[in-house]
Design a protein around this motif. Structure first.
Motif, PDB file in Angstrom:
ATOM      1  N   LEU A  72      50.049  27.320  43.571  1.00  0.00           N
ATOM      2  CA  LEU A  72      49.383  28.291  44.431  1.00  0.00           C
ATOM      3  C   LEU A  72      49.762  29.910  43.699  1.00  0.00           C
ATOM      4  O   LEU A  72      48.637  30.741  43.728  1.00  0.00           O
ATOM      5  N   THR A 115      46.832  30.224  41.279  1.00  0.00           N
ATOM      6  CA  THR A 115      45.661  30.169  41.619  1.00  0.00           C
ATOM      7  C   THR A 115      45.395  31.680  42.026  1.00  0.00           C
ATOM      8  O   THR A 115      44.097  32.314  42.003  1.00  0.00           O
ATOM      9  N   SER A 116      46.386  32.258  42.558  1.00  0.00           N
ATOM     10  CA  SER A 116      46.335  33.748  43.092  1.00  0.00           C
ATOM     11  C   SER A 116      46.132  34.676  41.925  1.00  0.00           C
ATOM     12  O   SER A 116      45.486  35.522  42.048  1.00  0.00           O
ATOM     13  N   CYS A 117      46.878  34.475  41.015  1.00  0.00           N
ATOM     14  CA  CYS A 117      46.849  35.221  39.659  1.00  0.00           C
ATOM     15  C   CYS A 117      45.656  35.208  39.213  1.00  0.00           C
ATOM     16  O   CYS A 117      44.810  36.086  38.666  1.00  0.00           O
ATOM     17  N   SER A 129      42.454  34.370  40.790  1.00  0.00           N
ATOM     18  CA  SER A 129      41.730  35.017  41.805  1.00  0.00           C
ATOM     19  C   SER A 129      41.770  36.693  41.745  1.00  0.00           C
ATOM     20  O   SER A 129      40.941  37.244  41.701  1.00  0.00           O
ATOM     21  N   LEU A 130      42.961  36.967  41.644  1.00  0.00           N
ATOM     22  CA  LEU A 130      43.351  38.587  41.384  1.00  0.00           C
ATOM     23  C   LEU A 130      42.559  38.917  40.241  1.00  0.00           C
ATOM     24  O   LEU A 130      41.806  40.204  40.257  1.00  0.00           O
ATOM     25  N   GLN A 149      39.935  41.141  48.651  1.00  0.00           N
ATOM     26  CA  GLN A 149      40.465  39.969  48.105  1.00  0.00           C
ATOM     27  C   GLN A 149      41.609  40.319  47.151  1.00  0.00           C
ATOM     28  O   GLN A 149      42.503  39.596  46.983  1.00  0.00           O
ATOM     29  N   SER A 198      44.865  41.079  48.971  1.00  0.00           N
ATOM     30  CA  SER A 198      45.401  39.902  49.515  1.00  0.00           C
ATOM     31  C   SER A 198      46.081  39.229  48.402  1.00  0.00           C
ATOM     32  O   SER A 198      47.066  38.583  48.567  1.00  0.00           O
ATOM     33  N   ASP A 199      45.466  38.960  47.216  1.00  0.00           N
ATOM     34  CA  ASP A 199      46.109  38.232  46.143  1.00  0.00           C
ATOM     35  C   ASP A 199      47.241  38.711  45.842  1.00  0.00           C
ATOM     36  O   ASP A 199      48.247  38.171  45.690  1.00  0.00           O
ATOM     37  N   HIS A 239      49.985  37.799  48.244  1.00  0.00           N
ATOM     38  CA  HIS A 239      50.363  36.411  48.040  1.00  0.00           C
ATOM     39  C   HIS A 239      51.223  36.117  46.872  1.00  0.00           C
ATOM     40  O   HIS A 239      52.207  35.413  46.810  1.00  0.00           O
ATOM     41  N   ILE A 240      50.762  36.897  45.702  1.00  0.00           N
ATOM     42  CA  ILE A 240      51.483  36.840  44.461  1.00  0.00           C
ATOM     43  C   ILE A 240      52.938  37.363  44.797  1.00  0.00           C
ATOM     44  O   ILE A 240      54.104  36.547  44.411  1.00  0.00           O
TER      45      ILE A 240
END
Length: 67
Positions: free
Chosen positions: A15, A18-20, A22-23, A45, A48-49, A52-53
């Motif tokens: 996860l 994936t967040s990295c 996406s960022l 976005q 939000s990323d 989450h990170i």
């Protein structure tokens, strides 16, 4: 202190990855976008990323080393 199994730790790491990604994409695309609405969505976005990170990093840093 969390005591998750290896599987849970690996899921959290996936996860995080994936967040990295996406960022990176949303941050880069924001500067290329010409539409203001799209720029706003990409900024939302990216924000939000980032959240989450940070949450996933805190979770993973609380884990004890396995093995």
């Amino acid at each position: 202190m969390h005591h998750s199994g290896i599987h849970e730790t690996m899921e959290a790491m996936e996860l995080l990855n994936t967040s990295c990604l996406s960022l990176t994409k949303s941050s880069g695309m924001r500067f290329l976008a010409k539409d203001d609405g799209l720029k706003t969505l990409l900024k939302v976005q990216a924000d939000s990323d980032k959240r989450h990170i940070h949450m996933l990093q805190r979770f993973l840093n609380q884990e004890e080393p396995h093995g």
